[in-house]
Motif scaffolding. Sequence first.
Motif, PDB file in Angstrom:
ATOM      1  N   SER A 201       9.654  -0.863   3.797  1.00 16.51           N
ATOM      2  CA  SER A 201       9.177  -2.189   4.201  1.00 16.51           C
ATOM      3  C   SER A 201       8.062  -2.622   3.267  1.00 16.51           C
ATOM      4  O   SER A 201       7.175  -1.822   2.947  1.00 16.51           O
ATOM      5  CB  SER A 201       8.650  -2.114   5.642  1.00 16.51           C
ATOM      6  N   LEU A 202       8.092  -3.887   2.856  1.00 21.07           N
ATOM      7  CA  LEU A 202       7.030  -4.380   1.981  1.00 21.07           C
ATOM      8  C   LEU A 202       5.664  -4.309   2.652  1.00 21.07           C
ATOM      9  O   LEU A 202       4.640  -4.212   1.977  1.00 21.07           O
ATOM     10  CB  LEU A 202       7.328  -5.815   1.533  1.00 21.07           C
ATOM     11  N   ALA A 203       5.634  -4.309   3.988  1.00 22.15           N
ATOM     12  CA  ALA A 203       4.369  -4.184   4.710  1.00 22.15           C
ATOM     13  C   ALA A 203       3.712  -2.822   4.455  1.00 22.15           C
ATOM     14  O   ALA A 203       2.518  -2.657   4.692  1.00 22.15           O
ATOM     15  CB  ALA A 203       4.594  -4.390   6.201  1.00 22.15           C
ATOM     16  N   THR A 204       4.467  -1.866   3.960  1.00 22.94           N
ATOM     17  CA  THR A 204       3.957  -0.523   3.686  1.00 22.94           C
ATOM     18  C   THR A 204       3.315  -0.429   2.303  1.00 22.94           C
ATOM     19  O   THR A 204       2.702   0.578   1.965  1.00 22.94           O
ATOM     20  CB  THR A 204       5.114   0.501   3.798  1.00 22.94           C
ATOM     21  N   THR A 205       3.423  -1.455   1.488  1.00 25.48           N
ATOM     22  CA  THR A 205       2.916  -1.422   0.117  1.00 25.48           C
ATOM     23  C   THR A 205       1.432  -1.087   0.066  1.00 25.48           C
ATOM     24  O   THR A 205       0.994  -0.315  -0.787  1.00 25.48           O
ATOM     25  CB  THR A 205       3.199  -2.752  -0.610  1.00 25.48           C
ATOM     26  N   ALA A 206       0.639  -1.634   0.958  1.00 26.06           N
ATOM     27  CA  ALA A 206      -0.806  -1.358   0.952  1.00 26.06           C
ATOM     28  C   ALA A 206      -1.066   0.119   1.219  1.00 26.06           C
ATOM     29  O   ALA A 206      -1.928   0.730   0.571  1.00 26.06           O
ATOM     30  CB  ALA A 206      -1.515  -2.228   1.985  1.00 26.06           C
ATOM     31  N   ARG A 207      -0.330   0.712   2.157  1.00 22.02           N
ATOM     32  CA  ARG A 207      -0.490   2.148   2.428  1.00 22.02           C
ATOM     33  C   ARG A 207      -0.063   2.971   1.223  1.00 22.02           C
ATOM     34  O   ARG A 207      -0.716   3.968   0.864  1.00 22.02           O
ATOM     35  CB  ARG A 207       0.315   2.547   3.658  1.00 22.02           C
ATOM     36  N   PHE A 208       1.014   2.560   0.564  1.00 16.18           N
ATOM     37  CA  PHE A 208       1.486   3.223  -0.658  1.00 16.18           C
ATOM     38  C   PHE A 208       0.361   3.233  -1.694  1.00 16.18           C
ATOM     39  O   PHE A 208       0.049   4.272  -2.277  1.00 16.18           O
ATOM     40  CB  PHE A 208       2.727   2.481  -1.187  1.00 16.18           C
TER      41      PHE A 208
ATOM     42  N   ALA B 214       8.082  -2.002  -4.515  1.00 10.75           N
ATOM     43  CA  ALA B 214       8.681  -3.281  -4.100  1.00 10.75           C
ATOM     44  C   ALA B 214      10.125  -3.393  -4.580  1.00 10.75           C
ATOM     45  O   ALA B 214      10.986  -3.887  -3.843  1.00 10.75           O
ATOM     46  CB  ALA B 214       7.843  -4.445  -4.623  1.00 10.75           C
ATOM     47  N   ASN B 215      10.408  -2.938  -5.794  1.00  9.18           N
ATOM     48  CA  ASN B 215      11.789  -2.966  -6.287  1.00  9.18           C
ATOM     49  C   ASN B 215      12.695  -2.103  -5.422  1.00  9.18           C
ATOM     50  O   ASN B 215      13.826  -2.495  -5.115  1.00  9.18           O
ATOM     51  CB  ASN B 215      11.859  -2.485  -7.736  1.00  9.18           C
TER      52      ASN B 215
ATOM     53  N   ARG C 234      16.578  -1.575   4.040  1.00  9.86           N
ATOM     54  CA  ARG C 234      17.234  -1.740   5.338  1.00  9.86           C
ATOM     55  C   ARG C 234      16.330  -1.199   6.447  1.00  9.86           C
ATOM     56  O   ARG C 234      15.358  -0.490   6.188  1.00  9.86           O
ATOM     57  CB  ARG C 234      18.580  -1.025   5.340  1.00  9.86           C
ATOM     58  N   SER C 235      16.650  -1.502   7.681  1.00  8.40           N
ATOM     59  CA  SER C 235      15.784  -1.130   8.808  1.00  8.40           C
ATOM     60  C   SER C 235      15.503   0.376   8.887  1.00  8.40           C
ATOM     61  O   SER C 235      14.436   0.784   9.314  1.00  8.40           O
ATOM     62  CB  SER C 235      16.381  -1.615  10.131  1.00  8.40           C
ATOM     63  N   ASP C 236      16.443   1.198   8.465  1.00 11.61           N
ATOM     64  CA  ASP C 236      16.217   2.647   8.484  1.00 11.61           C
ATOM     65  C   ASP C 236      15.926   3.203   7.090  1.00 11.61           C
ATOM     66  O   ASP C 236      15.952   4.408   6.872  1.00 11.61           O
ATOM     67  CB  ASP C 236      17.428   3.365   9.078  1.00 11.61           C
ATOM     68  N   GLY C 237      15.617   2.315   6.138  1.00  7.98           N
ATOM     69  CA  GLY C 237      15.410   2.722   4.757  1.00  7.98           C
ATOM     70  C   GLY C 237      14.098   3.463   4.533  1.00  7.98           C
ATOM     71  O   GLY C 237      13.148   3.329   5.296  1.00  7.98           O
ATOM     72  N   ARG C 238      14.086   4.247   3.452  1.00  8.18           N
ATOM     73  CA  ARG C 238      12.901   5.019   3.096  1.00  8.18           C
ATOM     74  C   ARG C 238      12.690   4.976   1.597  1.00  8.18           C
ATOM     75  O   ARG C 238      13.622   4.731   0.837  1.00  8.18           O
ATOM     76  CB  ARG C 238      13.072   6.480   3.501  1.00  8.18           C
ATOM     77  N   VAL C 239      11.457   5.247   1.209  1.00 12.37           N
ATOM     78  CA  VAL C 239      11.086   5.367  -0.196  1.00 12.37           C
ATOM     79  C   VAL C 239      10.240   6.624  -0.316  1.00 12.37           C
ATOM     80  O   VAL C 239       9.361   6.866   0.508  1.00 12.37           O
ATOM     81  CB  VAL C 239      10.279   4.140  -0.685  1.00 12.37           C
ATOM     82  N   VAL C 240      10.504   7.428  -1.334  1.00 12.02           N
ATOM     83  CA  VAL C 240       9.731   8.637  -1.586  1.00 12.02           C
ATOM     84  C   VAL C 240       8.926   8.434  -2.864  1.00 12.02           C
ATOM     85  O   VAL C 240       9.443   7.908  -3.849  1.00 12.02           O
ATOM     86  CB  VAL C 240      10.657   9.866  -1.743  1.00 12.02           C
TER      87      VAL C 240
END
Length: 176
Positions: free
Chosen positions: A25-32, A63-64, A73-79
């Motif tokens: 989620s783009l909302a997680t960018t700040a935490r990243f 973001a990409n 997607r709703s259940d998507g993840r980024v490592v």
Amino acid sequence: MAIVPQTATSAYPGRSWNARLYPGSLATTARFRDDLRHDLAELAGSAPDLLDDLLLCGSEMFANAVNHTRSGRSDGRVVRTLSVPAATDRGTTLRLSVIDDGLPDDSAGLPRIPVQRTAQEWEDAECGRGLLLVSNLAAAWGTRAVVDFPFCGALGTVVWAEFTHVTCSSGLAAGC
């Protein structure tokens, strides 16, 4: 026992931080960014611009992953991974990697910098500059499949960027 001081370049080779998993989620960018800033704080004597470059490139890579892969997607993840694979007489290499959940079914392929644009198209474009920033700020960057095996390309993509960490202890490094 002799005590030999270690410079920043000799102290970090082989160092890797724990991988971090984020919701797509783009909302997680700040935490990243906050987590990346926290992890990079362990590198004493870094040139001030290095942190800014890593945070900007990491944000673009994150973001990409969210915008262009199944990670969004709703259940998507980024490592996210961060490591120091090598040190040379010019500095220490930092490698930042962002791993997505794989390409959507309608994807055009691996991430790349758009090249077929006129100057006006670049000015009007709302996206497509992120990897251009990474390309210009990183010492090297690239992409690869998470699993390098036929028919496994949809399992995810690793976008990596390398940056040179030059210690500023003497105050002589560029940007110090």
